[in-house]
Motif scaffolding. Structure first.
Motif, short mmCIF file in Angstrom:
data_model
loop_
_atom_site.label_atom_id
_atom_site.label_comp_id
_atom_site.label_asym_id
_atom_site.label_seq_id
_atom_site.Cartn_x
_atom_site.Cartn_y
_atom_site.Cartn_z
N ASN A 172 0.83 -1.22 0.00
CA ASN A 172 0.00 0.00 0.00
C ASN A 172 0.85 1.26 0.00
OD1 ASN A 172 -2.87 -1.08 0.48
ND2 ASN A 172 -1.71 -2.07 2.13
N VAL A 173 0.29 2.30 -0.53
CA VAL A 173 0.93 3.62 -0.52
C VAL A 173 0.32 4.46 0.59
CG1 VAL A 173 0.77 5.85 -1.74
CG2 VAL A 173 1.78 3.88 -2.90
N ILE A 174 1.18 5.23 1.28
CA ILE A 174 0.69 6.34 2.09
C ILE A 174 1.10 7.61 1.35
CG2 ILE A 174 0.99 7.65 4.24
CD1 ILE A 174 1.24 5.03 5.72
N ALA A 175 0.15 8.47 1.09
CA ALA A 175 0.44 9.74 0.40
C ALA A 175 0.26 10.90 1.38
CB ALA A 175 -0.47 9.90 -0.81
N PRO A 176 1.37 11.38 1.95
CA PRO A 176 1.24 12.51 2.87
C PRO A 176 0.96 13.81 2.12
CG PRO A 176 3.38 11.37 3.12
CD PRO A 176 2.76 10.92 1.83
N GLY A 177 0.23 14.71 2.74
CA GLY A 177 0.10 16.07 2.21
C GLY A 177 1.21 16.93 2.77
N ALA A 178 0.90 18.20 3.04
CA ALA A 178 1.89 19.11 3.60
C ALA A 178 2.05 18.81 5.09
CB ALA A 178 1.41 20.55 3.41
N ILE A 179 3.20 18.26 5.45
CA ILE A 179 3.42 17.85 6.84
C ILE A 179 4.42 18.83 7.47
CG2 ILE A 179 4.12 15.97 8.38
CD1 ILE A 179 1.64 15.27 6.65
N GLY A 180 4.01 19.47 8.55
CA GLY A 180 4.83 20.52 9.16
C GLY A 180 6.15 19.99 9.71
N GLY A 181 7.18 20.82 9.64
CA GLY A 181 8.46 20.52 10.28
C GLY A 181 9.28 19.45 9.58
N THR A 182 8.97 19.16 8.32
CA THR A 182 9.68 18.09 7.64
C THR A 182 10.68 18.64 6.63
OG1 THR A 182 7.98 17.97 5.94
CG2 THR A 182 7.73 16.50 7.83
N GLU A 183 11.60 17.76 6.22
CA GLU A 183 12.54 18.09 5.15
C GLU A 183 11.79 18.45 3.87
OE1 GLU A 183 16.22 16.64 4.79
OE2 GLU A 183 16.30 17.64 2.84
#
Ligand code: COA
Length: 315
Positions: free
Chosen positions: A209-220
């Motif tokens: 399965n894929v997890i598709a993150p959106g705009a996640i704060g504090g990340t590279e």
């Protein structure tokens, strides 16, 4: 000092649900993947994290080990997912030292903001190689161990699972995103590798399965995509849920898919983005006031993003 678990995993999960499991994570020192790993370790797993940078990867492994007393975490630096031999050796070492590979997170990725006019064929290829070839190489190197794990855990004894893979993708390619031609092509391919693996290996008990993150704060990722001069309130208001995502949001989705609760889910994309992609007004690499298509016509996108470019590159 260990990071408080409430920062990287919600408290709805039962302790010990990943007891004795081993997770193999590419890009495991990154902000999102280290949180995913930390959550699994907190809930009982051991881990092997892989990265190009030796120092960063080993330091991250030590830090993740603080998530649970007795956790065994290996950090393998100097490992480039573009090189299949690196991954084969890393997988062998993981199994030798930790006894198995039950779960895989294919998280290694490359990203920077660039218009097609500013992207050489090699720049495009670099991201395709890291994301697409890197994901394929990860699948090939770990699949024999995942199949063994799935066979061992066929009936989910005591709620324990095995033989699962998650790819960390993105949402840019659903509707399109200027300055991300390379990443859109790469992540669409990652989603498609996920589907191929689900079709060919779910009969062996694997879930893919894929997890598709959106705009996640504090990340590279945010450092590379969002201008330091962008207004955080405006950014959040473009997201239906009204806030940036957290690393915990992604870690919780990971726990779900690897746990006994995710047994019948394969071949799926789990979007964790607060509804952001549906609104389609988010954009990357822009300062406040930069409007589509002006920034393309003038060639002026933000200089306040972290560039992946080395000094002396050809552009
Ligand atoms: N704009 C346009 N082209 C760029 C660029 C930018 N900001 N940054 C790199 N490139 C191009 C380079 O110019 C080069 O092409 P060229 O040889 O035609 O000039 C090509 O990409 C490869 O660059 P190089 O630095 O040699 O690649 P690398 O393998 O060392 O690094 C990157 C790969 C560029 C993706 C780098 O940013 C990286 O290592 N990223 C890993 C972390 C990451 O991106 N995480 C994302 C989390 S969302």
């Amino acid at each position: 000092m260990p990071i408080p678990p409430s920062e990287y995993v919600s408290n709805v999960w039962k302790q010990g649900i990943f007891d004795g499991r081993v997770v193999f994570v590419t890009g495991g020192a990154g902000t999102i993947c280290s949180a995913q790993t930390r959550a699994l370790v907190h809930l009982g797993a051991n881990a092997c994290i892989i990265g190009r940078n030796q120092e960063k990867t080993e330091a991250a492994a030590k830090d993740i080990a603080t998530a649970r007393s007795g956790a065994k975490i290996i950090g393998i630096g100097g490992c480039d997912v573009r090189n299949p031999d690196h991954l084969v050796k890393a997988a062998e070492r993981c199994v030798k030292e930790l006894g198995a590979i039950d779960f895989v997170i294919a998280g290694a990725a490359g990203n920077f903001v660039a218009p097609i006019s500013g992207l050489t064929s090699n720049g495009f290829k670099t991201v395709m190689d890291i994301d697409v070839l890197g994901t394929y190489n990860t699948v090939k190197a770990t699949m024999p161990y995942l199949i063994e794990s799935a066979a061992r855990n066929k009936t989910y004894p005591n709620g324990l699972t095995g033989g699962r893979i998650i790819y960390v993708s993105a949402t840019f390619h659903y509707s399109g995103m200027p300055l991300q031609a390379h990443v859109m092509a790469a992540k669409a391919s990652v989603d498609s590798i996920m589907a191929s693996v689900a079709l060919e290996y779910s009969p062996y008990g694997i879930t893919s399965n894929v997890i598709a993150p959106g705009a996640i704060g504090g990340t590279e990722g945010m450092e590379r995509l969002s201008s330091k001069q962008a207004n955080p309130k405006l950014l959040a208001s473009a997201i239906p849920i009204g806030r940036l995502g957290t690393i915990r949001d992604i870690a919780d989705a990971t726990v779900y898919l690897f746990s006994d609760a995710g047994n019948y889910v394969t071949g799926e994309v789990l979007v964790v983005d607060g509804g952001g992609w549906r609104n389609n007004t988010l954009s990357v690499g822009l300062d406040e006031g930069m409007k589509y298509p002006d920034f393309l016509l003038t060639g002026q996108f933000s200089k306040h993003v972290k560039s992946g470019r080395k000094a002396g590159s050809k552009l």
